[in-house]
Write a protein that holds these residues in place. Structure first.
Motif, mmCIF file in Angstrom:
data_model
loop_
_atom_site.group_PDB
_atom_site.id
_atom_site.type_symbol
_atom_site.label_atom_id
_atom_site.label_comp_id
_atom_site.label_asym_id
_atom_site.label_seq_id
_atom_site.Cartn_x
_atom_site.Cartn_y
_atom_site.Cartn_z
ATOM 1 N N VAL A 1 0.810 -1.225 0.000
ATOM 2 C CA VAL A 1 0.000 0.000 0.000
ATOM 3 C C VAL A 1 0.837 1.266 0.000
ATOM 4 N N GLY A 2 2.168 1.143 0.000
ATOM 5 C CA GLY A 2 3.039 2.311 -0.051
ATOM 6 C C GLY A 2 3.272 2.728 -1.495
ATOM 7 N N THR A 3 4.523 2.847 -1.869
ATOM 8 C CA THR A 3 4.815 3.136 -3.273
ATOM 9 C C THR A 3 4.485 1.952 -4.168
ATOM 10 N N ARG A 4 4.415 0.744 -3.579
ATOM 11 C CA ARG A 4 4.201 -0.516 -4.294
ATOM 12 C C ARG A 4 5.377 -0.852 -5.192
ATOM 13 N N LEU A 5 6.520 -0.244 -4.930
ATOM 14 C CA LEU A 5 7.761 -0.604 -5.609
ATOM 15 C C LEU A 5 8.482 -1.676 -4.800
ATOM 16 N N PRO A 6 9.340 -2.472 -5.418
ATOM 17 C CA PRO A 6 10.065 -3.532 -4.695
ATOM 18 C C PRO A 6 11.203 -2.961 -3.854
ATOM 19 N N ILE A 7 10.857 -2.358 -2.725
ATOM 20 C CA ILE A 7 11.831 -1.716 -1.842
ATOM 21 C C ILE A 7 11.770 -2.371 -0.470
ATOM 22 N N LEU A 8 12.922 -2.783 0.036
ATOM 23 C CA LEU A 8 12.994 -3.372 1.369
ATOM 24 C C LEU A 8 13.155 -2.276 2.421
ATOM 25 N N GLN A 9 12.503 -2.456 3.559
ATOM 26 C CA GLN A 9 12.546 -1.492 4.656
ATOM 27 C C GLN A 9 13.404 -2.032 5.803
ATOM 28 N N GLY A 10 14.172 -1.146 6.418
ATOM 29 C CA GLY A 10 15.013 -1.549 7.548
ATOM 30 C C GLY A 10 15.374 -0.352 8.402
ATOM 31 N N VAL B 1 3.718 5.969 4.416
ATOM 32 C CA VAL B 1 3.848 4.591 4.898
ATOM 33 C C VAL B 1 5.165 4.401 5.654
ATOM 34 N N GLU B 2 6.214 5.108 5.234
ATOM 35 C CA GLU B 2 7.448 5.045 6.023
ATOM 36 C C GLU B 2 7.233 5.652 7.403
ATOM 37 N N SER C 1 -0.204 2.278 -13.732
ATOM 38 C CA SER C 1 -1.133 1.478 -12.944
ATOM 39 C C SER C 1 -0.422 0.649 -11.880
ATOM 40 N N CYS C 2 0.867 0.424 -12.036
ATOM 41 C CA CYS C 2 1.599 -0.369 -11.048
ATOM 42 C C CYS C 2 1.674 0.351 -9.697
ATOM 43 N N TYR C 3 1.394 1.659 -9.691
ATOM 44 C CA TYR C 3 1.422 2.423 -8.451
ATOM 45 C C TYR C 3 0.044 2.536 -7.795
ATOM 46 N N ASP C 4 -0.990 2.033 -8.471
ATOM 47 C CA ASP C 4 -2.348 2.190 -7.957
ATOM 48 C C ASP C 4 -2.573 1.330 -6.721
ATOM 49 N N LEU C 5 -3.372 1.858 -5.807
ATOM 50 C CA LEU C 5 -3.760 1.077 -4.639
ATOM 51 C C LEU C 5 -4.589 -0.120 -5.072
ATOM 52 N N PRO C 6 -4.356 -1.292 -4.499
ATOM 53 C CA PRO C 6 -5.082 -2.487 -4.938
ATOM 54 C C PRO C 6 -6.504 -2.535 -4.395
ATOM 55 N N PHE C 7 -7.379 -3.193 -5.146
ATOM 56 C CA PHE C 7 -8.724 -3.571 -4.706
ATOM 57 C C PHE C 7 -9.693 -2.397 -4.507
ATOM 58 N N LEU D 1 -7.244 14.118 -2.891
ATOM 59 C CA LEU D 1 -6.358 13.462 -1.919
ATOM 60 C C LEU D 1 -5.025 13.161 -2.598
ATOM 61 N N PRO D 2 -3.926 13.761 -2.143
ATOM 62 C CA PRO D 2 -2.646 13.640 -2.860
ATOM 63 C C PRO D 2 -1.960 12.290 -2.713
ATOM 64 N N PHE D 3 -2.596 11.292 -2.092
ATOM 65 C CA PHE D 3 -1.948 10.001 -1.925
ATOM 66 C C PHE D 3 -2.703 8.867 -2.618
ATOM 67 N N VAL D 4 -3.684 9.186 -3.486
ATOM 68 C CA VAL D 4 -4.394 8.160 -4.254
ATOM 69 C C VAL D 4 -4.223 8.435 -5.741
ATOM 70 N N GLN D 5 -4.479 7.391 -6.544
ATOM 71 C CA GLN D 5 -4.179 7.488 -7.980
ATOM 72 C C GLN D 5 -5.103 8.437 -8.725
ATOM 73 N N THR D 6 -6.226 8.814 -8.141
ATOM 74 C CA THR D 6 -7.147 9.745 -8.804
ATOM 75 C C THR D 6 -6.776 11.205 -8.568
ATOM 76 N N PHE D 7 -5.672 11.464 -7.878
ATOM 77 C CA PHE D 7 -5.221 12.834 -7.601
ATOM 78 C C PHE D 7 -4.894 13.528 -8.911
ATOM 79 N N LYS D 8 -5.434 14.731 -9.130
ATOM 80 C CA LYS D 8 -5.352 15.408 -10.418
ATOM 81 C C LYS D 8 -4.173 16.359 -10.556
#
Length: 599
Positions: free
Chosen positions: A119-128, A383-384, A564-570, A584-591
């Motif tokens: 639900v974050g960037t949806r990129l393959p990034i590991l957090q630590g 999300v961070e 679309s790979c950045y879109d929130l799922p479901f 809302l600046p954190f959803v894909q419909t932000f203009k």
């Protein structure tokens, strides 16, 4: 704008500014880890030669194998954090607690990785864990009220019948203070992400503000590296030499491995030393210490020099640690909150926020995705912030952030699937549940970690300097800003430490706020750098802003346009139906157009 702290293999950990340089390799051919050729080639092709791109689902066995590799790449930086904080938090020789902290930080890092990839960037990034939080943490714990009690007091309590739970309260109270500071300060990251203020903030942050900030993170930790290395300089030097051997001298040596692909066996060249230089360096020194201990070549008396290089000092921790332990929220008690601690920790939160932006751009390039849009960047930062809150609630003593050494691995493996990183997150959670797994690392001798710290912290300081690659260093304006902000970040904290109690405004809380802020090296350097860079007249080219913006957008025209790979799922259908989500600046419909285009 900048690069962030490095990995133990000698390569910088991440880009600070949204540029295309996750490890000084995307735009710079001087990468110290030797990976520049393969990674630059991968960037030039913009992910077209990827075996699996961001939305693909590799076979389960490949997900487990590559997920474990991502875990191994990150473990050096993650495990270092609880070991650094153990002494100032006053854990002392309670090695069982150290192992619990290690298990907890792996467990939380796994949860945050799943959140960021889902639900974050949806990129393959590991957090630590992040080193940006360590400097303000050390400043908070240096306050008179949080300094560790004298050892004689502790010994006296052991002989007067005080219960172990009461003695544990010494370090638990300090841990709860750090938890509260991170918990409240991380709300700032949530606000920056969900409100879309990230772009506005970055408009005023240039290389001359970031360079002293990151540089001082490394310089302020030299005492920690010296303490560990001083336990046995020979072993520490051996660790450094092994890391340099694997990360530099053998970086271009590929190990032939037999693989099965397309129904036939193949021999492929794998950069084994390049990827696991830190792990090999630590394990090599660890093995030498074990052999020296086995043959009694090291001192057996605790007061003798070199005793801490023995591997049998804490061996009992492995036998006494439980096989299975579930870290849970509030395991050290309810967090406590004070204004001074929160304000001091906010310096680390801001640095960590700016540091993570560049990872999103770098990761997108390497996994075949288009440049991240506004909503993905904002959501990733938020999300961070949520991940840091979870780390505070669980009691890791630290926050979480994205790891660019794992992003670099995408170019080598040619697997940019987010499913692989989700698998890595699950592995971190599972391994964090095994108590004996965390206890194993307690047996690593101190000088081995000291050698790793020498490389790591030295590279952090060097990476801070590398942020100046876009700045005109022939300008007296820039030299003044850089020199004054860096030097002030060393002088002021040292003066405050040598003159305790010098601040006396009559208000205890205000005294603590001033003391924490002015003993946090990175805050002093970043503050002066930011103020002077934005008030002293200078052109964008002179400040390095113009060149930085160019490199953000280089080669983006050839990227895919489908975001679309950045879109929130479901929930895509619901978001499209309700017009309120357009604001809302954190959803894909932000203009709103991408904030990077407005720079």
């Amino acid at each position: 704008m900048a690069l962030r702290e490095p990995d133990l293999d000698g390569s910088p950990r991440k880009s600070l500014d949204g540029s295309s340089q996750p490890e000084k390799i995307v735009i710079d051919d001087r990468h110290p880890g030797g990976m520049e050729n393969s990674m630059e080639n991968g960037l030039q092709r913009n992910g077209t030669d990827l075996v699996y791109s961001i939305n693909d689902r590799p076979p389960w066995y490949l997900c487990i194998l590559l997920g474990f590799q991502h875990y191994i790449l990150a473990f050096g930086g993650i495990i270092a954090i609880p070991l650094i904080l153990a002494e100032p938090i006053c854990i002392g020789d309670n090695h069982e607690v150290k192992s619990q902290l290690i298990s907890t930080i792996f467990f939380v890092s796994g949860m945050c990785t799943l959140l960021q990839t889902t639900v974050g960037t949806r990129l393959p990034i590991l957090q630590g864990g992040t080193f940006s939080f360590i400097t303000p943490t050390l400043a908070i714990l240096a306050l008179p009220k949080w300094r560790c009690p004298n050892q004689s007091t502790v010994l006296l309590s052991n002989t007067t019948g005080i219960l172990p739970d009461d003695r544990d309260e010494v370090w638990k109270s300090r841990m709860r203070e750090i938890q509260g500071a991170i918990l409240v300060a991380s709300l700032l990251q949530l606000v920056l992400g969900f409100s879309g203020l990230v772009g506005l903030m970055l408009k005023y942050i240039g290389p001359l503000a970031i360079a002293p900030t990151i540089n001082l993170i490394g310089l302020s930790l030299f005492l920690e590296a010296g303490k560990k290395s001083g336990a046995h300089w020979g072993i520490a030097s051996l660790t450094v030499c092994l890391i340099l051997l694997f990360s530099q001298y053998l970086s271009n040596f590929n190990v032939p491995l037999i693989t099965y692909k397309d129904k036939k066996w193949n021999v492929s060249q794998y950069p084994l030393f390049r990827l696991f230089s830190a792990l090999f360096g630590m394990c090599g020194s660890w093995l030498i210490c074990f052999l020296l201990t086995f043959f009694n070549a090291l001192p057996v008396k605790p007061e003798q020099y070199g005793y801490l290089a023995r591997t049998d000092i804490n061996a009992h921790v492995v036998t006494t640690a439980p096989w299975f332990r579930i870290p849970y929220p509030g395991q050290w008690g309810l967090p406590t909150v004070s204004v001074s601690s929160v304000l001091g920790m906010m310096a680390g939160v801001l640095a960590s926020t700016v540091e993570s932006i560049g990872d999103y751009y770098a990761c997108a390039r390497l996994c075949g995705a288009p440049p991240p849009p506004t909503h993905a960047i904002n959501r990733g930062v938020a999300v961070e912030g949520l991940g840091c809150i979870l780390a505070a609630v669980w009691g890791t003593g630290n926050g979480t952030t994205s790891y660019s050494q794992n992003i670099a691995a995408l170019s080598i493996t040619k697997v940019g699937s987010r499913l692989v990183l989700r698998t890595a997150g699950l592995l971190m959670i599972v391994l964090g549940l095994f108590g004996k797994f965390g206890a194993i690392f307690i047996t690593v001798p101190e000088p081995v970690f000291g050698g790793m710290f020498l490389v790591m912290f030295g590279m952090i300081a060097a990476v801070g300097i590398s942020n100046l690659q876009h700045v005109d260093l022939n300008s007296s304006r820039n030299l003044l800003i850089l020199g004054f902000s860096t030097f002030s970040g060393l002088v002021l904290p040292a003066w405050f430490h040598s003159n305790p109690g010098i601040i006396d405004t009559g208000f205890t809380e205000l005294d603590q706020v001033i003391t924490v802020l002015f003993t946090t090296n990175m805050f002093i350097g970043g503050f002066f750098g930011f103020v002077l860079d934005n008030t002293i007249p200078g052109t964008e080219r002179e400040r390095g802003i113009k060149n930085w913006c160019k490199e953000i957008h280089q080669d983006t025209s050839s990227c895919e346009k489908d975001q679309s790979c950045y879109d929130l799922p479901f929930c895509g259908h619901l978001l499209q139906k309700l017009k309120c989500f357009q604001h809302l600046p954190f959803v894909q419909t932000f203009k709103r157009s991408d904030w990077t285009a407005q720079r």
